[in-house]
Design a protein around this motif. Structure first.
Motif, mmCIF file in Angstrom:
data_model
loop_
_atom_site.group_PDB
_atom_site.id
_atom_site.type_symbol
_atom_site.label_atom_id
_atom_site.label_comp_id
_atom_site.label_asym_id
_atom_site.label_seq_id
_atom_site.Cartn_x
_atom_site.Cartn_y
_atom_site.Cartn_z
ATOM 1 N N ALA A 112 13.622 5.088 5.198
ATOM 2 C CA ALA A 112 12.510 5.458 5.334
ATOM 3 C C ALA A 112 12.618 6.845 5.575
ATOM 4 N N GLN A 113 13.520 7.442 5.477
ATOM 5 C CA GLN A 113 13.534 8.562 5.587
ATOM 6 C C GLN A 113 12.978 9.529 4.734
ATOM 7 N N ASP A 114 13.543 8.581 2.960
ATOM 8 C CA ASP A 114 13.284 9.500 2.607
ATOM 9 C C ASP A 114 11.925 9.602 1.709
ATOM 10 N N VAL A 115 11.761 8.403 2.229
ATOM 11 C CA VAL A 115 10.205 8.369 1.892
ATOM 12 C C VAL A 115 9.093 9.245 2.457
ATOM 13 N N GLY A 116 9.563 9.716 4.277
ATOM 14 C CA GLY A 116 8.758 10.487 4.976
ATOM 15 C C GLY A 116 9.104 11.983 4.372
ATOM 16 N N ASP A 168 9.996 12.366 1.531
ATOM 17 C CA ASP A 168 9.347 13.305 -0.457
ATOM 18 C C ASP A 168 7.702 13.165 0.373
ATOM 19 N N ALA A 169 7.132 11.914 0.836
ATOM 20 C CA ALA A 169 5.324 11.726 0.933
ATOM 21 C C ALA A 169 5.508 12.909 1.452
ATOM 22 N N HIS A 188 -2.114 9.267 2.048
ATOM 23 C CA HIS A 188 -1.942 9.434 0.500
ATOM 24 C C HIS A 188 -1.185 9.180 -0.277
ATOM 25 N N ASN A 189 0.392 10.062 0.715
ATOM 26 C CA ASN A 189 1.213 10.241 -0.526
ATOM 27 C C ASN A 189 2.005 9.530 0.091
ATOM 28 N N ILE A 190 2.160 8.313 0.852
ATOM 29 C CA ILE A 190 3.367 7.706 1.530
ATOM 30 C C ILE A 190 3.022 6.891 0.486
ATOM 31 N N LEU A 191 1.686 6.352 0.209
ATOM 32 C CA LEU A 191 2.202 5.231 -0.931
ATOM 33 C C LEU A 191 1.824 5.536 -1.908
ATOM 34 N N VAL A 192 1.684 7.308 -2.464
ATOM 35 C CA VAL A 192 2.452 7.422 -3.707
ATOM 36 C C VAL A 192 3.767 7.569 -4.289
ATOM 37 N N VAL A 193 4.562 7.597 -2.421
ATOM 38 C CA VAL A 193 6.330 7.869 -2.763
ATOM 39 C C VAL A 193 6.294 6.341 -3.004
ATOM 40 N N ILE A 225 6.361 4.640 -6.277
ATOM 41 C CA ILE A 225 7.252 5.296 -7.439
ATOM 42 C C ILE A 225 8.598 4.546 -6.574
ATOM 43 N N LEU A 226 8.890 4.347 -5.346
ATOM 44 C CA LEU A 226 10.568 4.184 -5.304
ATOM 45 C C LEU A 226 10.555 2.206 -5.363
ATOM 46 N N PHE A 227 9.832 1.727 -4.813
ATOM 47 C CA PHE A 227 9.753 0.594 -5.047
ATOM 48 C C PHE A 227 8.446 -0.319 -5.561
ATOM 49 N N PRO A 228 8.653 0.125 -6.878
ATOM 50 C CA PRO A 228 7.187 -0.540 -7.906
ATOM 51 C C PRO A 228 7.167 -1.965 -7.739
ATOM 52 N N ALA A 229 8.006 -3.133 -8.098
ATOM 53 C CA ALA A 229 8.359 -4.268 -8.068
ATOM 54 C C ALA A 229 7.850 -5.005 -6.685
ATOM 55 N N ASP A 230 7.995 -4.031 -5.368
ATOM 56 C CA ASP A 230 7.771 -4.334 -4.168
ATOM 57 C C ASP A 230 6.507 -4.176 -3.829
ATOM 58 N N PHE A 231 5.953 -3.117 -4.466
ATOM 59 C CA PHE A 231 4.625 -2.673 -4.271
ATOM 60 C C PHE A 231 3.734 -3.247 -4.653
ATOM 61 N N THR A 232 3.449 -4.615 -5.001
ATOM 62 C CA THR A 232 2.493 -5.372 -5.221
ATOM 63 C C THR A 232 0.875 -4.642 -5.096
ATOM 64 N N PRO A 233 -0.130 -5.157 -5.267
ATOM 65 C CA PRO A 233 -1.512 -4.915 -5.600
ATOM 66 C C PRO A 233 -2.161 -5.700 -3.546
ATOM 67 N N GLU A 234 -1.696 -6.446 -3.598
ATOM 68 C CA GLU A 234 -1.650 -7.202 -1.761
ATOM 69 C C GLU A 234 -0.960 -5.999 -1.223
ATOM 70 N N VAL A 235 0.092 -5.884 -1.785
ATOM 71 C CA VAL A 235 0.602 -4.727 -0.706
ATOM 72 C C VAL A 235 0.133 -3.153 0.156
ATOM 73 N N HIS A 236 -0.211 -3.079 -1.052
ATOM 74 C CA HIS A 236 -1.060 -1.657 -1.403
ATOM 75 C C HIS A 236 -2.266 -2.228 -0.584
ATOM 76 N N VAL A 237 -2.979 -2.927 -1.027
ATOM 77 C CA VAL A 237 -4.048 -2.652 0.367
ATOM 78 C C VAL A 237 -4.149 -3.166 1.594
ATOM 79 N N SER A 238 -2.579 -4.388 1.868
ATOM 80 C CA SER A 238 -2.029 -3.594 3.883
ATOM 81 C C SER A 238 -1.652 -2.654 4.332
#
Length: 132
Positions: free
Chosen positions: A22-26, A28-29, A95-100, A103-116
């Motif tokens: 979480a700290q890395d995401v924050g 980086d975003a 928006h920047n959080i979504l981008v990060v 980038i950091l979790f490409p396998a877990d950041f599915t379209p369903e996860v992205h929308v939610s």
């Protein structure tokens, strides 16, 4: 656009996977936001160095997901009355959080996860802007 029970479950499950970073995401975003949207630096003038490696802070906002307005009331008041942050910046940071996250979790950041997660961050931004 409100969060459904399914959205909340998806956000909680995804957060459980990524919360250790979480700290890395924050960080980086926030760093990305300050570079891509330099006008946002105005709100961080109290930080002498705005380069990568910014001060890190984490938040467990997902525990307030069932009532973001009430759960974030104190933060909304702080941002509106003391910090005087333009609420448009909440959307920019989201928006920047979504981008990060993508980038950091490409396998877990599915379209369903992205929308939610996008819906969650929009609801979060709205709750933070409640006192404006």
């Amino acid at each position: 656009m409100s969060l459904t029970a399914k959205d909340k479950a998806v956000v909680r499950a995804f957060w459980a996977k990524v919360s250790g970073k979480a700290q890395d995401v924050g960080c980086d975003a926030l760093s990305r936001m300050l570079v891509v949207y330099p006008q946002t630096k105005t709100y961080f003038s109290h930080w002498p160095d705005l380069s990568p490696g910014l001060p890190r802070s984490g938040s467990m906002v997902t525990i307030k997901i069932d009532d973001l307005k009430a759960g974030l009331l104190t933060l909304s008041e702080l941002h509106a009355f003391q910090l005087c942050i333009d609420p448009a910046n909440f959307k920019i940071l989201s928006h920047n959080i979504l981008v990060v996250l993508a980038i950091l979790f490409p396998a877990d950041f599915t379209p369903e996860v992205h929308v939610s997660v996008d819906k969650f961050l929009a609801a979060l931004a709205l709750a933070l802007a409640e006192k404006y």
